[in-house]
Design a protein around this motif. Structure first.
Motif, PDB file in Angstrom:
ATOM      1  N   THR A 231       0.822  -1.131  -0.088  1.00 60.92           N
ATOM      2  CA  THR A 231       0.157  -0.080  -0.077  1.00 60.92           C
ATOM      3  C   THR A 231       0.567   1.168  -0.036  1.00 60.92           C
ATOM      4  OG1 THR A 231      -1.809  -1.269   1.249  1.00 60.92           O
ATOM      5  CG2 THR A 231      -1.759   1.189   1.210  1.00 60.92           C
ATOM      6  N   GLU A 232       2.044   1.398   0.710  1.00 58.44           N
ATOM      7  CA  GLU A 232       2.699   2.347   0.825  1.00 58.44           C
ATOM      8  C   GLU A 232       3.464   2.765  -0.730  1.00 58.44           C
ATOM      9  OE1 GLU A 232       6.221   4.193   3.499  1.00 58.44           O
ATOM     10  OE2 GLU A 232       5.811   2.060   3.883  1.00 58.44           O
ATOM     11  N   HIS A 234       1.819   2.471  -3.482  1.00 55.44           N
ATOM     12  CA  HIS A 234       0.646   3.341  -3.992  1.00 55.44           C
ATOM     13  C   HIS A 234       0.695   4.746  -3.411  1.00 55.44           C
ATOM     14  CE1 HIS A 234      -3.540   4.470  -5.046  1.00 55.44           C
ATOM     15  NE2 HIS A 234      -3.201   3.903  -6.350  1.00 55.44           N
ATOM     16  N   ASP A 235       0.672   4.667  -2.218  1.00 54.86           N
ATOM     17  CA  ASP A 235       0.353   5.971  -1.642  1.00 54.86           C
ATOM     18  C   ASP A 235       1.490   7.002  -1.878  1.00 54.86           C
ATOM     19  OD1 ASP A 235      -1.852   4.886  -0.590  1.00 54.86           O
ATOM     20  OD2 ASP A 235      -1.102   4.570   1.464  1.00 54.86           O
ATOM     21  N   ARG A 236       2.917   6.550  -1.857  1.00 55.66           N
ATOM     22  CA  ARG A 236       3.856   7.579  -2.110  1.00 55.66           C
ATOM     23  C   ARG A 236       3.802   7.877  -3.554  1.00 55.66           C
ATOM     24  NH1 ARG A 236       8.575   7.759   1.354  1.00 55.66           N
ATOM     25  NH2 ARG A 236       7.996   6.735   3.567  1.00 55.66           N
ATOM     26  N   THR A 238       1.173   8.156  -5.587  1.00 54.11           N
ATOM     27  CA  THR A 238       0.159   8.992  -5.821  1.00 54.11           C
ATOM     28  C   THR A 238       0.466  10.592  -5.236  1.00 54.11           C
ATOM     29  OG1 THR A 238      -1.555   7.229  -5.501  1.00 54.11           O
ATOM     30  CG2 THR A 238      -2.551   9.276  -5.292  1.00 54.11           C
TER      31      THR A 238
END
Length: 248
Positions: A231-232, A234-236, A238
């Motif tokens: 998930t990290e 994708h979050d970073r 984004t």
């Protein structure tokens, strides 16, 4: 601080350990080895950046000679210091040695085992073991050549050369040299740079860096596959794209 050979200060993303035998220039004795093994166990189960420093203006002036004099063949085969320093080198997150003053013998080898080394103008690094009738058996005979190259390593190991701060920095054995008063802050700046990245990406990068050559590129692809599912990641990414969009 006077009762323990190591003092540990822990926070969420880093641990600072102070070698605390200033009366003997932080000579590494069995109790210090045992306490550092215990700390390694903690960092293996709860990975964080490790900063290692010495008290009293010295990193570590070597192993405890009084104990070393009494050791025999079986003690050497136990790998008392070499086992610990190898464990330090293998810690999941990066390690930073804050090398003020002398780092000799086992103290130098502990610094060699770290990922980064920061020094001060008083830093002196060397391996005088042959002068005591022994050798640098805790990583010095092979790790030092990887760090500074064979010619300089031989000067240190065979001819007793001791590097000062400027020489060590020129050779990149020290990543940075700062005033003694600034050394702790410099260590935390390096830790800040490390912890600004995704911890799992840092951990896997360190593991792959030290992996055998013939394990690549397969292990790189496997590690990247793990990160691609995180998930990290994708979050970073984004957040990066959104920041770039805002700048347009």
């Amino acid at each position: 601080m006077s009762g323990s050979p190591v003092v540990v200060e822990a926070s969420a993303d880093r641990v600072v350990v102070t070698l605390n035998r200033p009366d003997v220039r932080n000579a590494i004795d069995q109790r210090m080895v045992d306490d550092l093994h215990e700390l390694c166990g903690t960092l293996e189960s709860d990975p964080r950046v490790l900063l290692i420093r010495g008290s009293g203006g010295t990193f570590a002036a070597g192993a405890d000679i009084a104990q070393l004099r009494e050791r025999r063949r079986d003690d050497a085969l136990r790998g008392i210091n070499s086992g610990l320093f190898d464990r330090v080198r293998r810690l999941p997150m990066p390690t930073i040695a804050l090398v003020e003053g002398y780092a000799l013998g086992g103290g130098a080898e502990l610094a060699y085992a770290c990922d980064f080394r920061l020094g001060t103008p008083t830093t002196k690094i060397g391996n005088p073991e042959p002068g005591l009738g022994i050798l640098a058996a805790a990583g010095g005979t092979w790790r030092l050549a990887e760090l500074v190259g064979e010619p300089v390593a031989k000067e240190i190991l065979l001819a007793g050369r001791v590097l000062d701060a400027d020489e060590a920095h020129t050779l990149r054995l020290l990543n940075e040299v700062v005033a003694a008063d600034d050394l702790p802050a410099a260590g935390h700046r390096w830790a800040d740079r490390i912890t600004a990245s995704a911890p799992i990406a840092v951990r896997l990068t360190k593991a792959l860096f030290h992996a055998p050559r013939d394990a690549h590129p397969l292990i790189d692809d496997v590690a990247q596959a793990v990160l691609f599912e995180a998930t990290e990641k994708h979050d970073r990414m984004t957040a990066f794209l959104e920041r770039r969009k805002e700048k347009k």
